[in-house]
Each structure stands twice: as structure tokens, then as C-alpha cells.
Write a protein that holds these residues in place. Structure first.
Motif, PDB file in Angstrom:
ATOM      1  N   GLU B 107      76.966  62.931 -91.040  1.00  0.00           N
ATOM      2  CA  GLU B 107      76.795  62.622 -91.794  1.00  0.00           C
ATOM      3  C   GLU B 107      77.318  61.309 -92.852  1.00  0.00           C
ATOM      4  O   GLU B 107      78.056  60.076 -93.293  1.00  0.00           O
ATOM      5  CB  GLU B 107      77.071  63.396 -93.364  1.00  0.00           C
ATOM      6  CG  GLU B 107      76.246  62.806 -94.459  1.00  0.00           C
ATOM      7  CD  GLU B 107      76.116  64.034 -95.965  1.00  0.00           C
ATOM      8  OE1 GLU B 107      74.974  64.825 -95.332  1.00  0.00           O
ATOM      9  OE2 GLU B 107      76.407  63.701 -96.602  1.00  0.00           O
ATOM     10  N   GLN B 108      79.654  61.957 -92.461  1.00  0.00           N
ATOM     11  CA  GLN B 108      80.369  60.583 -92.912  1.00  0.00           C
ATOM     12  C   GLN B 108      80.237  59.825 -92.573  1.00  0.00           C
ATOM     13  O   GLN B 108      80.678  58.751 -92.647  1.00  0.00           O
ATOM     14  CB  GLN B 108      81.527  62.018 -93.337  1.00  0.00           C
ATOM     15  CG  GLN B 108      81.520  62.846 -93.976  1.00  0.00           C
ATOM     16  CD  GLN B 108      82.022  62.176 -95.200  1.00  0.00           C
ATOM     17  OE1 GLN B 108      82.171  61.157 -95.570  1.00  0.00           O
ATOM     18  NE2 GLN B 108      81.224  62.388 -96.431  1.00  0.00           N
ATOM     19  N   ARG B 109      79.749  59.730 -90.820  1.00  0.00           N
ATOM     20  CA  ARG B 109      80.205  58.427 -90.443  1.00  0.00           C
ATOM     21  C   ARG B 109      79.432  57.525 -90.500  1.00  0.00           C
ATOM     22  O   ARG B 109      79.079  56.938 -90.272  1.00  0.00           O
ATOM     23  CB  ARG B 109      79.748  59.083 -88.267  1.00  0.00           C
ATOM     24  CG  ARG B 109      81.286  60.320 -88.503  1.00  0.00           C
ATOM     25  CD  ARG B 109      80.773  60.584 -87.179  1.00  0.00           C
ATOM     26  NE  ARG B 109      81.076  59.666 -85.760  1.00  0.00           N
ATOM     27  CZ  ARG B 109      82.154  59.255 -85.325  1.00  0.00           C
ATOM     28  NH1 ARG B 109      83.380  59.367 -85.723  1.00  0.00           N
ATOM     29  NH2 ARG B 109      81.331  58.468 -83.871  1.00  0.00           N
ATOM     30  N   LYS B 150      75.198  42.460 -80.909  1.00  0.00           N
ATOM     31  CA  LYS B 150      74.450  43.513 -82.223  1.00  0.00           C
ATOM     32  C   LYS B 150      73.422  44.630 -81.621  1.00  0.00           C
ATOM     33  O   LYS B 150      73.312  45.673 -81.947  1.00  0.00           O
ATOM     34  CB  LYS B 150      72.750  42.190 -82.217  1.00  0.00           C
ATOM     35  CG  LYS B 150      72.128  42.370 -83.372  1.00  0.00           C
ATOM     36  CD  LYS B 150      71.105  41.401 -83.994  1.00  0.00           C
ATOM     37  CE  LYS B 150      70.365  40.893 -82.689  1.00  0.00           C
ATOM     38  NZ  LYS B 150      68.764  39.643 -83.472  1.00  0.00           N
ATOM     39  N   ARG B 151      73.275  44.520 -80.336  1.00  0.00           N
ATOM     40  CA  ARG B 151      72.832  45.922 -79.270  1.00  0.00           C
ATOM     41  C   ARG B 151      73.627  46.958 -80.057  1.00  0.00           C
ATOM     42  O   ARG B 151      73.225  47.962 -80.081  1.00  0.00           O
ATOM     43  CB  ARG B 151      72.416  45.247 -77.945  1.00  0.00           C
ATOM     44  CG  ARG B 151      71.498  45.940 -77.379  1.00  0.00           C
ATOM     45  CD  ARG B 151      71.117  45.567 -76.165  1.00  0.00           C
ATOM     46  NE  ARG B 151      70.617  44.177 -75.778  1.00  0.00           N
ATOM     47  CZ  ARG B 151      71.577  43.389 -75.743  1.00  0.00           C
ATOM     48  NH1 ARG B 151      72.270  43.557 -74.021  1.00  0.00           N
ATOM     49  NH2 ARG B 151      71.338  42.264 -75.624  1.00  0.00           N
ATOM     50  N   GLU B 152      75.375  46.511 -79.672  1.00  0.00           N
ATOM     51  CA  GLU B 152      76.204  47.483 -79.502  1.00  0.00           C
ATOM     52  C   GLU B 152      76.121  47.879 -80.797  1.00  0.00           C
ATOM     53  O   GLU B 152      76.149  49.344 -81.102  1.00  0.00           O
ATOM     54  CB  GLU B 152      77.204  46.854 -78.766  1.00  0.00           C
ATOM     55  CG  GLU B 152      78.681  47.451 -79.053  1.00  0.00           C
ATOM     56  CD  GLU B 152      80.013  47.675 -78.411  1.00  0.00           C
ATOM     57  OE1 GLU B 152      79.959  46.436 -77.859  1.00  0.00           O
ATOM     58  OE2 GLU B 152      80.957  48.015 -78.528  1.00  0.00           O
ATOM     59  N   TYR B 153      76.148  46.744 -82.034  1.00  0.00           N
ATOM     60  CA  TYR B 153      76.153  47.684 -83.211  1.00  0.00           C
ATOM     61  C   TYR B 153      74.626  48.278 -83.598  1.00  0.00           C
ATOM     62  O   TYR B 153      75.012  49.788 -84.102  1.00  0.00           O
ATOM     63  CB  TYR B 153      75.990  46.316 -84.310  1.00  0.00           C
ATOM     64  CG  TYR B 153      76.573  46.217 -85.685  1.00  0.00           C
ATOM     65  CD1 TYR B 153      77.527  46.796 -85.656  1.00  0.00           C
ATOM     66  CD2 TYR B 153      75.536  45.797 -86.389  1.00  0.00           C
ATOM     67  CE1 TYR B 153      78.170  47.390 -87.109  1.00  0.00           C
ATOM     68  CE2 TYR B 153      76.146  46.486 -88.165  1.00  0.00           C
ATOM     69  CZ  TYR B 153      77.343  46.395 -88.372  1.00  0.00           C
ATOM     70  OH  TYR B 153      77.718  46.858 -89.235  1.00  0.00           O
ATOM     71  N   TYR B 154      73.827  48.131 -82.918  1.00  0.00           N
ATOM     72  CA  TYR B 154      72.769  48.594 -83.701  1.00  0.00           C
ATOM     73  C   TYR B 154      72.323  50.610 -82.411  1.00  0.00           C
ATOM     74  O   TYR B 154      72.382  50.796 -82.850  1.00  0.00           O
ATOM     75  CB  TYR B 154      71.182  48.115 -82.828  1.00  0.00           C
ATOM     76  CG  TYR B 154      70.097  48.928 -82.432  1.00  0.00           C
ATOM     77  CD1 TYR B 154      69.170  49.604 -83.858  1.00  0.00           C
ATOM     78  CD2 TYR B 154      70.200  49.047 -81.293  1.00  0.00           C
ATOM     79  CE1 TYR B 154      68.518  49.975 -83.303  1.00  0.00           C
ATOM     80  CE2 TYR B 154      68.698  49.964 -80.930  1.00  0.00           C
ATOM     81  CZ  TYR B 154      67.622  50.635 -82.002  1.00  0.00           C
ATOM     82  OH  TYR B 154      66.848  51.236 -81.735  1.00  0.00           O
ATOM     83  N   ARG B 155      73.386  50.340 -81.294  1.00  0.00           N
ATOM     84  CA  ARG B 155      73.391  51.824 -80.715  1.00  0.00           C
ATOM     85  C   ARG B 155      74.020  52.244 -81.547  1.00  0.00           C
ATOM     86  O   ARG B 155      73.557  53.323 -81.547  1.00  0.00           O
ATOM     87  CB  ARG B 155      73.863  51.532 -79.253  1.00  0.00           C
ATOM     88  CG  ARG B 155      72.746  50.458 -78.644  1.00  0.00           C
ATOM     89  CD  ARG B 155      72.848  51.192 -76.608  1.00  0.00           C
ATOM     90  NE  ARG B 155      71.491  50.098 -76.047  1.00  0.00           N
ATOM     91  CZ  ARG B 155      71.358  49.587 -75.210  1.00  0.00           C
ATOM     92  NH1 ARG B 155      72.782  48.868 -74.684  1.00  0.00           N
ATOM     93  NH2 ARG B 155      70.369  48.957 -74.772  1.00  0.00           N
ATOM     94  N   ILE B 156      75.735  52.328 -81.838  1.00  0.00           N
ATOM     95  CA  ILE B 156      76.688  52.966 -82.532  1.00  0.00           C
ATOM     96  C   ILE B 156      75.345  53.664 -83.953  1.00  0.00           C
ATOM     97  O   ILE B 156      75.587  54.159 -83.851  1.00  0.00           O
ATOM     98  CB  ILE B 156      77.411  52.211 -83.128  1.00  0.00           C
ATOM     99  CG1 ILE B 156      78.254  51.557 -82.139  1.00  0.00           C
ATOM    100  CG2 ILE B 156      78.149  53.076 -84.382  1.00  0.00           C
ATOM    101  CD1 ILE B 156      79.583  50.678 -81.986  1.00  0.00           C
ATOM    102  N   CYS B 157      74.423  52.520 -84.672  1.00  0.00           N
ATOM    103  CA  CYS B 157      74.148  52.931 -85.560  1.00  0.00           C
ATOM    104  C   CYS B 157      72.945  54.382 -85.417  1.00  0.00           C
ATOM    105  O   CYS B 157      72.779  55.199 -85.484  1.00  0.00           O
ATOM    106  CB  CYS B 157      73.113  52.441 -86.397  1.00  0.00           C
ATOM    107  SG  CYS B 157      73.286  52.828 -87.985  1.00  0.00           S
ATOM    108  N   LEU B 158      72.131  53.889 -83.989  1.00  0.00           N
ATOM    109  CA  LEU B 158      71.307  54.692 -83.501  1.00  0.00           C
ATOM    110  C   LEU B 158      71.998  55.914 -83.013  1.00  0.00           C
ATOM    111  O   LEU B 158      71.321  57.154 -82.994  1.00  0.00           O
ATOM    112  CB  LEU B 158      70.680  54.159 -82.283  1.00  0.00           C
ATOM    113  CG  LEU B 158      69.006  54.623 -81.890  1.00  0.00           C
ATOM    114  CD1 LEU B 158      68.152  54.190 -83.172  1.00  0.00           C
ATOM    115  CD2 LEU B 158      69.304  54.051 -80.979  1.00  0.00           C
ATOM    116  N   GLY B 159      73.079  55.753 -82.275  1.00  0.00           N
ATOM    117  CA  GLY B 159      73.818  57.216 -82.226  1.00  0.00           C
ATOM    118  C   GLY B 159      74.706  57.990 -83.532  1.00  0.00           C
ATOM    119  O   GLY B 159      74.091  59.227 -83.328  1.00  0.00           O
TER     120      GLY B 159
END
Lengths: 231, 231
Positions: B107-109, B150-159
Motif C-alpha cells: 500500500e505504501q509503495r 513505458k513498459r517498465e513503468y507499467y510493469r512496476i505499477c502492475l507489480g
DNA sequence: TCTGCGTTCGAACGTTCGTTCTAAGTATAG
DNA sequence: CTATACTTAGAACGAACGTTCGAACGCAGA
């Protein structure tokens, strides 16, 4: 998919300041049907290449019409964009009003708002992308009318949020809530894939749950009053 | 506000296929500083008129430089957009990674993710608008690298969403959640007004509450499994 | 048949686009 | 000082832009 989305738009081209001669009670003249076809194709081209990036020659190619032929039906490129945006936005707004008449209760009404928007998006993806993405493309004269429709659309949603807030004694910032919701449902044109993301109903349910649960304060994060940001 | 956001970007213009001659150990050469200034101004112009709508002559006027002068520092208009987008996106991503190192708990992340994005937006509004709004403007060759970031940004958030889902045994569609969140935080360039909407921290708190409470299922609307939409 | 009007198009209008050419300026190293 | 690289800009390139013009078409009513 190939359904005409501009079946009988009243274009009222002005030739030397005079409205089109009144063909008495003829709802869908050949002229209007032809213009509708041009607007359909123009929507696709604007969607694909952007308004500035698309040329009248692109539209000529897409419609199978000569350049001069296009100008017989619409006086300028900018007016094409205007007609597309106006028709799209007006249609969404009208459908929304009809649907809201039959539903009561703030939560259900917000769900209808979201569903209406997403269903229209799925059935007319290019139109809604052109509406969202080319928001600032029209010059002052043309943009005012679109801005008026947008304001009404915004106020309806703001009203629904206000109703919910009042009914349940909640404490959130309606403006932020509405704008966040608009972001969710407008941004969809950048990522939606029907094969992966399901239909409008499924998406609407998910987004509605996020917004409604998010606003109703599920529990954990205590939210402070935001009275200072209302102005 | 007038802070240079491109202080020393390495431009590596290619003159007849040869990289810039190695001026040994000079980190911020006059060349790089000048290019940075051009990129700053170009960001503002692209933000205001759109990439397609802005001309090299607009940039010439904005920088007080001749047309040929611009081309001395950057080989094409498209490369200007590329450098702007790459620098903006790389900066956001780097700041995010640093911040995430110091925070644990899903949650904090996620809150940090949102805060980082909004803080960068507030401090560099034109840059993020150009990044969001001109997403499709680059041709195939140039767009690949941006798409990778963008893909890396997306994957971080998805993670992060996946972590939260696992930790709390929740049942929601992570893709829809991430895309909805991206909509909220990217759409902001269309409506944010610092006088009305407060600073990044206040906005981040509100949006975080909406997304997190929304996902954690406050209660009312029972949500079914969305396993069918994962593919 | 002739007239008039809605429709269509090839060709061109003048302008602006991104880009390049050429040459002149300026700073620094020898 | 000359020599050399870096920096700048005026002028122009060909191409593409949005738009217009004039002349044809097809077809109704006189």
C-alpha cells in the motif's frame, strides 16, 4: 462495425450566409447522407493520425472523393472536427439523460454514468478518441460550443457525486473525484483491447467499484476534510 | 518555475555518422547547455501547440535562434520530441526507483508511486503533457525506446498491484486497476489548477485513497472474479 | 431541347512546412 | 599573426499544406 455514426446530421453549410434551402420534410437527404459518410471516414483518419497530422488529401483518399468534392460538403477542415466532436458529445449526453430518467439513487446513477460512457466508447472508439484527444485543437470560435457541452457533462457528474456525498454524509472533494473518474474513462482509448479487457459492462463494473468504494471510504486510510480546496 | 529541466543531456548528434568529438572530461559543455535550453523551450511550445501543430519556426522564435541554429544542435524535429520524452520519462522512472527503495509494504509503495508521478507533474507540467499527449507522435524507429521505458513503468505499477492483491487476498483485475490509475494521474494535465486543486501531496492522497479503497473493496458491491479477462 | 441546379473533379492558388546550403562570425591553440 | 574548430544565420530547397477556381457532368422541370 461499419455502422454509420452520422446518419442524418444537420450540417447547415452556409453558402454566402444562407442556410440550406428547406427541402420541406425530408429528414435524410442525399446531401446529409454523403456528409455523414465523410464525417465517419474523417473520424477514423483523425483518430489514426491526429487532427493536425491528418491532411485533407488523407480524407480525400479515405472517402474516395476529390479534394474539391470534400469542400462541397464542408467548408473547412476545422468544421469537420467541430461537427465530429459536437455530434459525438451530443449523442453521449442525450443517451445519458435518457438513461438517468429511469434510475434513482446516487450510486446507481453514477454507475449508469460510467456505463453509458464506456458503452459509447466501445461502439464508437474513434469518435471518443477524437473527442478526448483533440480537445484543444479547435480555435476560439469553434471551441466555445463544445466547451459548453463539456461543461454540462461535467456538471451532471459533479451533481451525482454531490448527491452521493450528501446522502451518505461522506467527506471527499467532489471535483477531484469527478476529474479522477473522467481520467479513468477517457484514458481508456490509449489501452483498451476488447479481446483482453472484456466488454463495456465488465469494465464499467470494475471502474464503478473502484470509484464508489474509493469514495465511500472502505476504512483503512483516514481521510481528512478537504474544505480548503473548495473554491 | 524557470528552472532548466535539461541541464546536461547527452545528445550525441551524429554528423556524417561520427559521434561528437570527445572533449575529454567536460560534463556540461556549452553545447549541452545550449541544447538543454532548446529542449526546455521546445517542451513549452509542444505543450502549447501540440507536436504536429508546432513548427520549427515557432521553436526558432521561442529560443531566439535561427532555424539553422536549431539544426546545429538537433538533427530533426522528431528527435527533439524523442529527447524530451526520453528525458522526462527517464527522470520520473529514476526518481521512482530511488523512492521505492526506502519504502516497504504494497500500500505504501503504491502511494509513493502516485505521489512521485504527481510531484513530477506539478514541477514539470509541460514535460508530462508532451509525454502523455504526444504518445503516438513518434514514428516506429523512435518510438521503440520510449515504449520500452513505458513498459517498465507499467510493469512496476502492475507489480505493486499484484503484491497488494496477494498480501491481502484480494480479488480484482490488476490490469484494469493499473490502467484506471494511469488514467487518473495522466489525465490531470487537462484540468489541474494549482490554485484550486492544491499541491501534489494533497492530490496524491486523494487519488491514492480512491484507488486503494476502491480496490480493497470497501464493502457494498460484491465483485466477482475476473479470471476470464486475464489472457 | 434548353435551362438551371446539385454534384464532381483536375488543376492550380498562395502559404507554410521541415530541412539544407553557403558563408560569415567568434573563440581558442599554436 | 594564422589555423582550426565551433557557432550562427540569411536565403533558399522541394514538398506538402488548406483552400479555391472553372469547367464539366447528370438530371429535373419548362
Amino acid at each position: 462495425m461499419a455502422m454509420a455514426t452520422f446518419p442524418a446530421i444537420r450540417a447547415s453549410r452556409r453558402l454566402s450566409g444562407v442556410l440550406r434551402p428547406k427541402s420541406r420534410r425530408a429528414p435524410a437527404t442525399r446531401f446529409d447522407r454523403r456528409l455523414g459518410h465523410i464525417l465517419d471516414k474523417a473520424t477514423e483518419v483523425f483518430c489514426e493520425k491526429g487532427y493536425e497530422g491528418a491532411s485533407m488529401r488523407d480524407l480525400s483518399r479515405a472517402t474516395g472523393m476529390s479534394l474539391a468534392g470534400l469542400y462541397h460538403y464542408c467548408e473547412s477542415k476545422e468544421r469537420l472536427l467541430f461537427l465530429i466532436q459536437k455530434h459525438t458529445f451530443t449523442t453521449i449526453l442525450e443517451k445519458l439523460k435518457v438513461r438517468l430518467e429511469n434510475v434513482s439513487g446516487p450510486e446507481q446513477r453514477i454507475r449508469i454514468f460510467i456505463l453509458n460512457h464506456l458503452e459509447y466508447f466501445v461502439s464508437n472508439q474513434p469518435g471518443l478518441k477524437v473527442l478526448s484527444h483533440e480537445d484543444e485543437a479547435l480555435k476560439n470560435g469553434w471551441s466555445a460550443e463544445i466547451a459548453g457541452i463539456k461543461r454540462e457533462y461535467y456538471r451532471i457528474c459533479l451533481g451525482l457525486m454531490g448527491d452521493l456525498r450528501r446522502q451518505r454524509g461522506l467527506d471527499f472533494n467532489p471535483r477531484t473525484a469527478v476529474m479522477s473518474l473522467f481520467g479513468m474513462i477517457n484514458w481508456i482509448y490509449t489501452w483498451y483491447n476488447p479481446r483482453v479487457d472484456g466488454d463495456a459492462e465488465a469494465l464499467a463494473k470494475q471502474m464503478s467499484n473502484i470509484v464508489l468504494n474509493g469514495i465511500v471510504n472502505g476504512g483503512k486510510p483516514r481521510k481528512k476534510a478537504n474544505s480548503s480546496s473548495i473554491q
